[in-house]
Design an enzyme around this catalytic site. Structure first.
Site, short mmCIF file in Angstrom:
data_model
loop_
_atom_site.label_atom_id
_atom_site.label_comp_id
_atom_site.label_asym_id
_atom_site.label_seq_id
_atom_site.Cartn_x
_atom_site.Cartn_y
_atom_site.Cartn_z
N GLY A 2 0.93 -1.04 0.06
CA GLY A 2 0.13 0.06 0.13
C GLY A 2 0.99 1.33 0.02
N ARG A 38 -0.76 11.53 10.63
CA ARG A 38 0.13 10.69 10.98
C ARG A 38 1.23 11.09 11.95
NH1 ARG A 38 3.47 9.14 7.42
NH2 ARG A 38 3.63 7.03 8.10
N CYS A 50 -8.02 22.53 17.19
CA CYS A 50 -8.18 22.88 18.91
C CYS A 50 -7.86 21.73 19.54
CB CYS A 50 -9.59 23.58 19.32
SG CYS A 50 -9.68 24.07 20.90
N TYR A 52 1.62 8.73 14.75
CA TYR A 52 3.00 7.60 14.83
C TYR A 52 4.12 8.29 14.93
CZ TYR A 52 -0.62 4.80 12.39
OH TYR A 52 -1.41 3.89 11.92
#
Length: 416
Positions: A270, A307, A337, A311
């Protein structure tokens, strides 16, 4: 600005021109980069009967799916709706591998009705399929090999405590259920995580499947998942696909000789195929000084690219508007926020209000993990194909945000 004066281009098309045409924030994808990665993977495994199954969850836009189908790539999906999009894009049901993770049995039945290749991820599901369908539905079996490899712990999927797959320790229980219900097992599957730098994790997983194959004489394929490491910044170690292909192909060919016939070798890339193709373009709203740093506030946030917060992922940032500016340190943040930091103490050419920035490597899990948090719309998506930019998803509008909300008349009553 003229195209030839723009430093950041996609297939010769200036990114600023794309931003001007379609607005910001904006996801932009380079079709040539996707095709390049498909060809690289194929050439790396030229000695085996390779099937590439694109992991649709990385970027499920129907136009991207059509592009990959055009390149002879099949599909890997984790939901029935991903499969339906694949069917709309022109894939045949038999080209689609369906790997659920603890979904309802009702969804399993939908997948079987659609004719997808079912990849069984639990003993409970294996028994259900056996009871309901007996020998009528061929399956593959996803094995958890108890291998802890691959990048951030959140993307490791093959260790003993992972929710994914059936533990290799249950080998006897798997075989007993298969024999009890006469379930046709046509494939074995393994996926131990992501960001593998060398062939060792794949080879260790392969050894598990090679040994397990002795229990199943009618296999058609083995699926080694994915996990290829891509570069997020200069100097990053990446998976050496040529070396990986050579080692895994040799091991697989030797196994096939021992097994007695040639099987198909499947991979489910992917991120490898679409990560580098994508950029998220944003505009600088405000420069905010404080005693310890200078913040660059942009018109996006974790609602569009989660991301970095999820991560700790690194995305290179390009100042598209001022690439030759004096280098300065900035912390690039969003307009949400919540704490939504894209980059901390990042050296960039001088950033000014209105400058367009590009977050690179945003093709995989960028738009697909986007949300409407803070009631902010999701960006549009554009694909540059054969030198022309095409809109492949419209920007959300306010009407989209409220489309499925239901007005309850009783709540309109005025109270004191």
């Amino acid at each position: 600005m003229q195209l030839h004066n723009q430093v950041y281009q996609i297939q010769g098309v200036g990114v600023l021109d794309i931003a001007g045409q379609f607005g910001l924030p904006l996801y932009v994808y380079d079709a040539d980069k996707i095709i390049e990665k498909v060809n690289l993977l194929r050439s790396s495994f030229s000695g085996v009967n390779l099937k590439i199954k694109y992991a649709a969850k990385a970027l499920t836009n129907i136009s991207i799916l059509r592009l990959l189908r055009q390149q002879g790539v099949d599909l890997d999906v984790v939901s029935v709706n991903e499969a339906r999009m694949g069917l709309i894009a022109g894939f045949e049901s038999q080209q689609i591998m369906y790997t659920p993770s603890g979904v309802s049995f009702a969804e399993i039945e939908e997948a079987i009705e659609l004719g997808l290749q079912l990849n069984v991820d639990s003993l409970a599901l294996l028994e259900y399929v056996g009871r309901q369908y007996g020998s009528a539905v061929p399956v593959s079996i996803r094995i958890n090999p108890h291998i802890a490899e691959g990048g951030n712990i959140k993307i490791q999927t093959g260790h003993a405590d992972s929710k994914f797959g059936i533990s290799i320790l249950y080998r006897a229980r798997i075989k007993a259920l298969v024999e009890q219900y006469q379930i046709p097992v046509v494939g074995l599957h393994i996926h131990t995580g992501s960001d593998f730098k060398n062939a060792s994790a794949f080879l260790r997983g392969a050894e598990v499947l090679f040994e397990l194959a002795a229990d199943y004489p009618d296999l058609r394929f083995m699926d080694f998942g994915s996990g290829f490491k891509v570069a997020y910044r200069a100097g990053d170690h990446v998976t050496d696909l040529a070396d990986l292909g050579s080692q895994v192909s040799a091991a697989f060919a030797a196994f096939c000789r021992q097994y007695g016939r040639e099987l198909e070798l499947w991979f489910e890339p992917g991120k490898l195929l679409v990560s580098e193709c994508g950029s998220l373009l944003v505009q600088t709203n405000v420069l905010k000084e404080n005693p310890t740093r200078t913040f660059v506030h942009v018109d996006s946030g974790l609602n569009h690219l989660i991301r970095p917060m999820m991560y700790d992922a690194w995305h290179d940032i390009v100042n598209v508007s001022n690439p030759a500016g004096e280098e300065k340190n900035y912390t690039v943040v969003g307009y949400i926020c919540e704490t939504d930091t894209f980059a901390t103490d990042r050296s960039l050419p001088e950033v000014r209000p209105g400058d367009v920035l590009a977050f690179k490597n945003a093709g995989a899990y960028g738009y697909m993990m986007a949300s409407t948090y803070n009631s902010r719309p999701r960006p549009a998506e554009v694909l540059v194909y054969e030198g022309q930019p095409y809109l492949i998803r419209r920007r959300d509008t306010f009407d989209d945000l409220i489309r499925n909300q239901v007005d309850v008349p009783v709540l309109n009553a005025v109270t004191v």
